[in-house]
Each structure stands twice: as C-alpha cells, then as structure tokens.
Design an enzyme around this catalytic site. Structure first.
Site, PDB file in Angstrom:
ATOM      1  CG  ASP A  78     -46.143  36.208   1.129  1.00  0.00           C
ATOM      2  OD1 ASP A  78     -45.285  36.439   0.197  1.00  0.00           O
ATOM      3  OD2 ASP A  78     -46.406  35.132   1.192  1.00  0.00           O
TER       4      ASP A  78
ATOM      5  CG  HIS B 229     -46.217  32.132  -0.846  1.00  0.00           C
ATOM      6  ND1 HIS B 229     -45.905  33.298  -0.583  1.00  0.00           N
ATOM      7  CD2 HIS B 229     -45.492  31.215  -1.627  1.00  0.00           C
ATOM      8  CE1 HIS B 229     -44.514  33.312  -0.961  1.00  0.00           C
ATOM      9  NE2 HIS B 229     -44.409  32.186  -1.591  1.00  0.00           N
TER      10      HIS B 229
HETATM   11  P1  NDP Z   1     -34.751  26.758  -3.290  1.00  0.00           P
HETATM   12  O1  NDP Z   1     -34.123  26.420  -2.214  1.00  0.00           O
HETATM   13  O2  NDP Z   1     -34.338  28.268  -3.719  1.00  0.00           O
HETATM   14  O3  NDP Z   1     -36.410  26.764  -3.111  1.00  0.00           O
HETATM   15  C1  NDP Z   1     -36.947  25.977  -2.554  1.00  0.00           C
HETATM   16  C2  NDP Z   1     -38.313  25.974  -2.855  1.00  0.00           C
HETATM   17  O4  NDP Z   1     -38.890  27.184  -1.951  1.00  0.00           O
HETATM   18  C3  NDP Z   1     -39.052  26.191  -4.274  1.00  0.00           C
HETATM   19  O5  NDP Z   1     -40.057  25.447  -4.309  1.00  0.00           O
HETATM   20  C4  NDP Z   1     -39.444  27.700  -4.230  1.00  0.00           C
HETATM   21  O6  NDP Z   1     -40.479  28.071  -5.001  1.00  0.00           O
HETATM   22  C5  NDP Z   1     -39.964  27.885  -2.736  1.00  0.00           C
HETATM   23  N1  NDP Z   1     -40.094  29.334  -2.003  1.00  0.00           N
HETATM   24  C6  NDP Z   1     -41.012  29.488  -1.349  1.00  0.00           C
HETATM   25  N2  NDP Z   1     -41.013  30.877  -0.992  1.00  0.00           N
HETATM   26  C7  NDP Z   1     -39.900  31.359  -1.520  1.00  0.00           C
HETATM   27  C8  NDP Z   1     -39.417  32.531  -1.868  1.00  0.00           C
HETATM   28  N3  NDP Z   1     -39.891  33.486  -1.004  1.00  0.00           N
HETATM   29  N4  NDP Z   1     -38.425  32.684  -2.497  1.00  0.00           N
HETATM   30  C9  NDP Z   1     -37.852  31.804  -3.071  1.00  0.00           C
HETATM   31  N5  NDP Z   1     -38.266  30.470  -2.802  1.00  0.00           N
HETATM   32  C10 NDP Z   1     -39.369  30.405  -2.332  1.00  0.00           C
HETATM   33  O7  NDP Z   1     -34.631  25.965  -4.604  1.00  0.00           O
HETATM   34  P2  NDP Z   1     -33.309  25.070  -5.056  1.00  0.00           P
HETATM   35  O8  NDP Z   1     -33.728  24.713  -6.403  1.00  0.00           O
HETATM   36  O9  NDP Z   1     -32.116  25.953  -4.658  1.00  0.00           O
HETATM   37  O10 NDP Z   1     -33.330  24.129  -4.004  1.00  0.00           O
HETATM   38  C11 NDP Z   1     -34.339  23.038  -4.097  1.00  0.00           C
HETATM   39  C12 NDP Z   1     -33.607  21.565  -3.447  1.00  0.00           C
HETATM   40  O11 NDP Z   1     -34.657  20.873  -3.405  1.00  0.00           O
HETATM   41  C13 NDP Z   1     -32.845  21.095  -4.457  1.00  0.00           C
HETATM   42  O12 NDP Z   1     -31.459  20.820  -3.719  1.00  0.00           O
HETATM   43  C14 NDP Z   1     -33.405  19.689  -4.798  1.00  0.00           C
HETATM   44  O13 NDP Z   1     -32.486  18.570  -5.205  1.00  0.00           O
HETATM   45  C15 NDP Z   1     -34.267  19.473  -3.578  1.00  0.00           C
HETATM   46  N6  NDP Z   1     -35.346  18.692  -3.828  1.00  0.00           N
HETATM   47  C16 NDP Z   1     -35.516  17.730  -2.796  1.00  0.00           C
HETATM   48  C17 NDP Z   1     -36.798  17.090  -2.641  1.00  0.00           C
HETATM   49  C18 NDP Z   1     -36.744  15.943  -1.363  1.00  0.00           C
HETATM   50  O14 NDP Z   1     -36.139  16.121  -0.515  1.00  0.00           O
HETATM   51  N7  NDP Z   1     -37.522  15.080  -1.586  1.00  0.00           N
HETATM   52  C19 NDP Z   1     -37.812  17.101  -3.547  1.00  0.00           C
HETATM   53  C20 NDP Z   1     -37.587  17.991  -4.728  1.00  0.00           C
HETATM   54  C21 NDP Z   1     -36.448  18.850  -4.728  1.00  0.00           C
HETATM   55  P3  NDP Z   1     -40.113  28.873  -6.225  1.00  0.00           P
HETATM   56  O15 NDP Z   1     -39.655  27.708  -7.121  1.00  0.00           O
HETATM   57  O16 NDP Z   1     -41.869  29.090  -6.692  1.00  0.00           O
HETATM   58  O17 NDP Z   1     -39.419  29.898  -6.094  1.00  0.00           O
END
Ligand code: NDP
Length: 328
Positions: A159, A187
């Site tokens: 931001d 945020h």
């Molecule tokens: P991303 O990598 O695109 O995003 C991950 C997180 O970052 C989301 O919560 C997203 O929020 C957040 N975020 C914060 N700021 C921003 C921004 N400016 N723009 C975009 N995102 C932002 O998500 P993916 O779905 O590609 O990947 C998530 C991964 O996490 C998957 O591989 C999944 O398996 C993994 N995962 C792992 C966990 C663990 O290690 N225990 C638990 C849960 C998931 P928002 O959704 O609001 O955009």
C-alpha cells in the site's frame, strides 16, 4: 564467511511465493553478502508444486542459497527460523462471512504462531502477508507468548509503495523524491494513505497537491482499491508487487530506513496516536539495527483523524471477533 540465515516461507507454492523465493535466494531480502537457507511450508496438496519451484531454484545456482527444505510440518519449517514470511492463507470465497474467514485463518495462524514460539530462533522476525494480514498476525502473535510481541508484523508496504507511485505520477516527481508517506490502519479497503507529512523533493506533499477532492475521491480510493484493479486488468491478483513489498518490508526492518525518511509497517500498537494497545495496525516507523520505532509527534488533522479512526475501528472489530472465536 557468515552463517546462513534461515528464512521460512509459508504458502511457498502459491503465486506470491513463486515471485518471492527467487529474490530471497538472490540476496534481495537480506543483502548481497548474506547466505540463506530456505524452508518452504505448504499444505500437503501444495508440496509437489513446491518441489518444482525448488528444482528451479537449484537451477539458478544462486551463490547465496545454501539449502532448501520442503515440508508440511510447521514445527520443522520454523525450526531455527530467523525470518518467517507467512504468505499462505485461506482466501475469502464467495458467500463467506467474516467470521468464517477469520476462523479458517485462525486454523492456520494459531498453530503456526505456536510452532514459531516453540521452534524459531531467538531473533525471529515475522511478516504476515496472507490476508486478513493484520488480524492473522495478531492470532499468530497471541499464540507465541515467549516471542516478543513486536516481532510479529503485517504487510502494508505494498500500500505504501502504491501510494508513492500514485503521488509521484500526480506531481510529476520521481518516486525517489517522495519521502515520509504513511499508511495507517488495516491492510484493507479502510486503510488510510496519508500525504500530510509526506514530502515531494523536500516540499510538503499536501500543500503541493493542494486538492482535497483529489485526495478524498481519487488518491485514497485508487490506493485502497488497487488490488481489485490489478485483478480486473491481469485476470489474477497482484503477486510480483506483493512479493516485492514483502522483500522491501524485511529489508528495511533489517537494514534500516534512510535518514530523513520512514516507512509503513503493521505492528502491535503501543497506544500511540490513540490506536488501542495490542492491535496490529500500520504506523509510520523508522528502523535501525533490526528494530523499529513509531515516528512520534506528528500532528494529525481532522481529515486524517476520521480516517485513521475508521480503519482502527475495523481492526478492533476483527480483534473482538477472533477473541470471541477463542483464537486469541
Ligand atoms: P497468493 O500467493 O496469490 O496469495 C497468498 C496470500 O497473500 C493471500 O492470502 C493473499 O490475500 C495475500 N495477499 C496479501 N497482499 C496481497 C496483494 N497485494 N496481492 C495479492 N495477494 C495478497 O495465493 P495462492 O492461492 O497462489 O497461493 C497460496 C498458497 O498458500 C497455496 O500454494 C496454498 O497451498 C498455500 N497455503 C499454505 C498454507 C500453509 O503453509 N500452512 C496454508 C494455506 C495456504 P487475498 O486472498 O486477499 O488476495
């Protein structure tokens, strides 16, 4: 030769993870002379993709990358961690109520906070990226009573960077000429990008712009809704810019802010500027020797006060909701 720093990344197989890991391994997180060990945490379904990313990291032959471990066990992932980037989170899906979102994320961030508490290195620094980032950071922090609370932070640097870019475009200045911008609060769409103390090439930004309608109706909503605009244009949420901001956040925390400037970080409030103690809210901070301090003594005008209060109110409501759910 320095001992490698252990950097844990959760959600490592996701979009942000993909943009983040290569920059950590190439030295942009901690510096060009700091070797790193990467620990990648994923949920079981994400492990295979994380292994693929690790193969690509190997193929870069990064001189600073000393090792990569991939696991779905948080205790292993945070074992000896010096820096933790909590990226993986449960996104809000259609029809999901806020309570459902908070409890789904509580199921992720509470155990991760405990695993950090039990396994991380004494100097652990945590950045939460996964949304709702401020409250996820609060949940993790509350589950880690042995770690100083101030080590848990939430990302508002994207931001901050977005606001610098918009202000530079408006004033025709270079981004490097913009200093002392502040993101206050959550945020989320209620965040408040504040230019009243910002400087453009040494001049006060608000006086230079001198256009409160632009501030209220263009600048603030453009910064706050930029994520949605990126999704609209790209067909996918921002990933490289979010990863870049995570790099900036940790780099600044570790290496310090420049003289005459500050940055924005979501941090546990000490009560400054009327923000209730304990909630994780964004403030203007300076950093030095791996520690941050809230910039004190800024004059908050009525325009700013109302907006800071609105965002802080949302944060206190989120805190109350996770408290009721037994997550903190
Ligand atoms: P991303 O990598 O695109 O995003 C991950 C997180 O970052 C989301 O919560 C997203 O929020 C957040 N975020 C914060 N700021 C921003 C921004 N400016 N723009 C975009 N995102 C932002 O998500 P993916 O779905 O590609 O990947 C998530 C991964 O996490 C998957 O591989 C999944 O398996 C993994 N995962 C792992 C966990 C663990 O290690 N225990 C638990 C849960 C998931 P928002 O959704 O609001 O955009």
């Amino acid at each position: 030769t320095r001992t490698p720093v252990n950097v844990t990344v959760t959600g490592a197989a996701g979009q942000i993870g993909y943009a983040l890991l290569f920059r950590i391994a190439s030295g942009h997180l901690l510096g060009p002379d700091v070797p790193v060990n990467l620990r990648l945490l994923e949920i079981p379904q994400g492990l295979k993709a994380a292994e693929g990313t690790a193969m690509e990291l190997d193929d870069c032959a990064f001189p600073l990358l000393r090792g990569i471990e991939i696991t779905d066990d948080a205790n292993k992932a945070f074992d000896g961690a010096n820096v933790a980037l909590l990226v993986g989170a449960r996104p809000r899906t259609k029809g999901m109520e806020r309570g459902d979102l908070l409890s789904a994320n509580g199921g992720i961030f509470k155990p991760q906070g405990k695993a950090i508490n039990d396994n991380a290195a004494d100097d652990i620094k945590v950045l939460v990226v996964g949304n709702p980032a401020n409250t996820n950071a609060l949940i993790a922090q509350a589950a880690a009573p042995d770690v100083p609370a101030e080590r848990f932070t939430a990302m508002t640097r994207l931001d901050h960077n977005r606001a610098i870019s918009q202000l530079a475009a408006k004033t025709g200045a270079a981004v490097s000429d913009i200093k002392k911008l502040t993101i206050w609060g959550n945020h989320s769409a209620t965040q408040y990008p504040d230019i009243f103390h910002a400087e453009v090439a040494g001049k006060n930004a608000a006086e230079l712009v001198n256009d409160e309608a632009w501030l209220a109706d263009t600048f603030i909503p453009t910064v706050a809704k930029r994520g949605a605009a990126i999704i609209e244009a790209r067909g996918a949420s921002s990933a490289a810019s979010a990863a870049n901001a995570a790099i900036d956040h940790v780099h600044t925390w570790v290496n310090g802010t420049a003289a005459g400037d500050w940055t924005s970080m979501g941090i546990p409030s000490d009560g400054s500027y009327g923000v209730p103690e304990g909630i994780i809210s964004s403030f203007p901070v300076t950093t030095k020797d791996g520690k941050y301090e809230i910039v004190q003594g800024l004059d908050i005008n009525e325009f700013s006060r109302a907006r800071i209060d609105a965002s802080v109110k949302e944060l206190t409501e989120e805190r109350d909701a996770v408290r009721e759910l037994g997550l903190i």
